[in-house]
Write an enzyme that holds these catalytic residues in place. Sequence first.
Site, PDB file in Angstrom:
ATOM      1  CB  CYS A 113      -0.312  -5.419  13.344  1.00  0.00           C
ATOM      2  SG  CYS A 113       0.033  -3.663  13.185  1.00  0.00           S
ATOM      3  CG  HIS A 250      -3.792  -6.361  10.930  1.00  0.00           C
ATOM      4  ND1 HIS A 250      -4.322  -5.445  11.805  1.00  0.00           N
ATOM      5  CD2 HIS A 250      -2.636  -5.822  10.454  1.00  0.00           C
ATOM      6  CE1 HIS A 250      -3.510  -4.398  11.863  1.00  0.00           C
ATOM      7  NE2 HIS A 250      -2.487  -4.601  11.056  1.00  0.00           N
ATOM      8  CG  ASN A 280      -2.672  -0.783  10.990  1.00  0.00           C
ATOM      9  OD1 ASN A 280      -3.112  -1.414  11.958  1.00  0.00           O
ATOM     10  ND2 ASN A 280      -1.522  -1.069  10.418  1.00  0.00           N
TER      11      ASN A 280
HETATM   12  O1  UT7 Z   1      -0.055  -3.297  10.377  1.00  0.00           O
HETATM   13  C1  UT7 Z   1       1.299  -3.600  10.342  1.00  0.00           C
HETATM   14  C2  UT7 Z   1       1.727  -3.858   8.996  1.00  0.00           C
HETATM   15  N1  UT7 Z   1       1.894  -2.646   8.241  1.00  0.00           N
HETATM   16  C3  UT7 Z   1       1.548  -2.681   6.977  1.00  0.00           C
HETATM   17  O2  UT7 Z   1       1.002  -3.646   6.544  1.00  0.00           O
HETATM   18  C4  UT7 Z   1       1.947  -1.547   6.089  1.00  0.00           C
HETATM   19  C5  UT7 Z   1       2.519  -2.103   4.839  1.00  0.00           C
HETATM   20  N2  UT7 Z   1       2.882  -1.128   3.865  1.00  0.00           N
HETATM   21  C6  UT7 Z   1       1.963  -0.410   3.172  1.00  0.00           C
HETATM   22  O3  UT7 Z   1       0.783  -0.527   3.416  1.00  0.00           O
HETATM   23  C7  UT7 Z   1       2.454   0.465   2.060  1.00  0.00           C
HETATM   24  O4  UT7 Z   1       3.812   0.212   1.792  1.00  0.00           O
HETATM   25  C8  UT7 Z   1       2.256   1.981   2.337  1.00  0.00           C
HETATM   26  C9  UT7 Z   1       0.791   2.324   2.304  1.00  0.00           C
HETATM   27  C10 UT7 Z   1       2.861   2.331   3.679  1.00  0.00           C
HETATM   28  C11 UT7 Z   1       2.952   2.795   1.253  1.00  0.00           C
HETATM   29  O5  UT7 Z   1       2.473   2.434  -0.029  1.00  0.00           O
HETATM   30  P1  UT7 Z   1       3.507   2.121  -1.196  1.00  0.00           P
HETATM   31  O6  UT7 Z   1       2.700   1.861  -2.403  1.00  0.00           O
HETATM   32  O7  UT7 Z   1       4.420   1.024  -0.715  1.00  0.00           O
HETATM   33  O8  UT7 Z   1       4.245   3.506  -1.353  1.00  0.00           O
HETATM   34  P2  UT7 Z   1       5.799   3.841  -1.225  1.00  0.00           P
HETATM   35  O9  UT7 Z   1       6.248   3.737   0.184  1.00  0.00           O
HETATM   36  O10 UT7 Z   1       6.508   3.032  -2.261  1.00  0.00           O
HETATM   37  O11 UT7 Z   1       5.800   5.372  -1.649  1.00  0.00           O
HETATM   38  C12 UT7 Z   1       5.388   5.780  -2.943  1.00  0.00           C
HETATM   39  C13 UT7 Z   1       5.480   7.283  -3.041  1.00  0.00           C
HETATM   40  C14 UT7 Z   1       6.817   7.850  -2.547  1.00  0.00           C
HETATM   41  O12 UT7 Z   1       7.200   8.900  -3.390  1.00  0.00           O
HETATM   42  P3  UT7 Z   1       8.312   8.656  -4.530  1.00  0.00           P
HETATM   43  O13 UT7 Z   1       9.528   8.186  -3.789  1.00  0.00           O
HETATM   44  O14 UT7 Z   1       7.735   7.612  -5.424  1.00  0.00           O
HETATM   45  O15 UT7 Z   1       8.441  10.015  -5.126  1.00  0.00           O
HETATM   46  C15 UT7 Z   1       6.475   8.414  -1.189  1.00  0.00           C
HETATM   47  O16 UT7 Z   1       7.295   9.489  -0.819  1.00  0.00           O
HETATM   48  O17 UT7 Z   1       4.473   7.902  -2.243  1.00  0.00           O
HETATM   49  C16 UT7 Z   1       5.065   8.898  -1.405  1.00  0.00           C
HETATM   50  N3  UT7 Z   1       4.298   8.964  -0.162  1.00  0.00           N
HETATM   51  C17 UT7 Z   1       3.203   9.747   0.000  1.00  0.00           C
HETATM   52  N4  UT7 Z   1       2.587  10.602  -0.833  1.00  0.00           N
HETATM   53  C18 UT7 Z   1       1.485  11.220  -0.365  1.00  0.00           C
HETATM   54  C19 UT7 Z   1       4.499   8.279   0.986  1.00  0.00           C
HETATM   55  N5  UT7 Z   1       3.547   8.598   1.894  1.00  0.00           N
HETATM   56  C20 UT7 Z   1       2.741   9.504   1.314  1.00  0.00           C
HETATM   57  C21 UT7 Z   1       1.593  10.187   1.721  1.00  0.00           C
HETATM   58  N6  UT7 Z   1       0.993  11.020   0.858  1.00  0.00           N
HETATM   59  N7  UT7 Z   1       1.055  10.020   2.939  1.00  0.00           N
END
Ligand code: UT7
EC number: 2.3.1.180
Length: 323
Positions: A113, A250, A280
């Site tokens: 990225c 980004h 992204n």
């Molecule tokens: O470009 C390179 C750099 N990459 C990034 O910058 C990405 C950085 N990370 C992020 O942007 C975020 O961490 C994400 C958008 C990937 C995830 O957001 P989050 O607020 O960190 O969510 P999480 O991973 O803590 O997941 C929260 C909940 C989980 O459920 P439980 O364990 O709380 O029951 C996941 O299973 O959301 C669930 N979940 C989803 N639910 C619906 C994960 N993906 C999805 C989804 N739809 N697509």
Amino acid sequence: MIRSVVRGFGASLPKRVMTNSEMEKKVDTSDEWIVQRTGIRQRYLAGEGETTASLGEAAARAALERAKLTPADIDLIILATSTPDNTFPATAVNIQNRLGMHHGAAFDVQAVCSGFIFAVTTADAYIRGGIAKRVLVIGAETFSRILDWNDRTTCVLFGDGAGAIVLEAQEGEGTTADRGVLTTQLRSDGAHKEKLYVDGGPSSTGTVGHLRMEGREVFKHAVGMITDVIEAAFEATGTTADDIDWLVPHQANRRIIDGSAKKLGIPPEKVVVTVDIHGNTSAASIPLALNAAASDGRIKQGDLVLLEAMGGGFTWGSVLLRW
Ligand code: UT7
């Protein structure tokens, strides 16, 4: 003093748009979750015949047209990509050939990225070192081809596209009033390599593999790393957040963009956001955002523009330039 000045810009997106409601039909997710957690509403996906090289070529042609130049005027092509058409040769060489260019040189850089920041830094070093006069710097990706479409934690986040700029050697005074690249700051730390990676490759598995990410871990480091390279850019040039006309980050996640801008004291109206429409697009996201904001007249000649990225590796970096 030689400066690398942006002479043209362009972009290209695949024909097909995929909205969050279409995504709901593919994996167990919701428009509400995706918008709330990331700010993404839709993304573009490469279809048949569309590849990193074809998108990169189209972006390059648009940038050349805007610069009123032809491939004959370019002496170097640097392509930032993590999704090359082939393991080798470099996709930059493929684009060079598609442009009908058989002189000069072309190569890829791979910093996921942060790729566009690394490519601009490389181009600037070649220009200031007198090795190249006009460099086509391209960020092009087709991440849809390395996504695991059964993994809702990653497949909703990424999209395809390409953006390009032409950097040209011009004389400057050596002050921050000069047009062109004023400073570049690069970092990487392979200790984080397993937090965002592809689980295949020619030398390890002999396969292409799929993208894997510990999203929360990446998120945790993002704002701090972005702030680090932006503060380094301010320090290197004696500028402050108040001097910035446009922050072009980004585009991975709206919350990371807003959090970084807030921490640095850059007001939201000075931040270019395209993550809602592009998702992204990895190394393509900054040149796509630059193209959007320069085409609609927001970014004007003489504006101080700050670029930043953080991603797989981890890699992170910033570029401060006067448009
Ligand atoms: O470009 C390179 C750099 N990459 C990034 O910058 C990405 C950085 N990370 C992020 O942007 C975020 O961490 C994400 C958008 C990937 C995830 O957001 P989050 O607020 O960190 O969510 P999480 O991973 O803590 O997941 C929260 C909940 C989980 O459920 P439980 O364990 O709380 O029951 C996941 O299973 O959301 C669930 N979940 C989803 N639910 C619906 C994960 N993906 C999805 C989804 N739809 N697509």
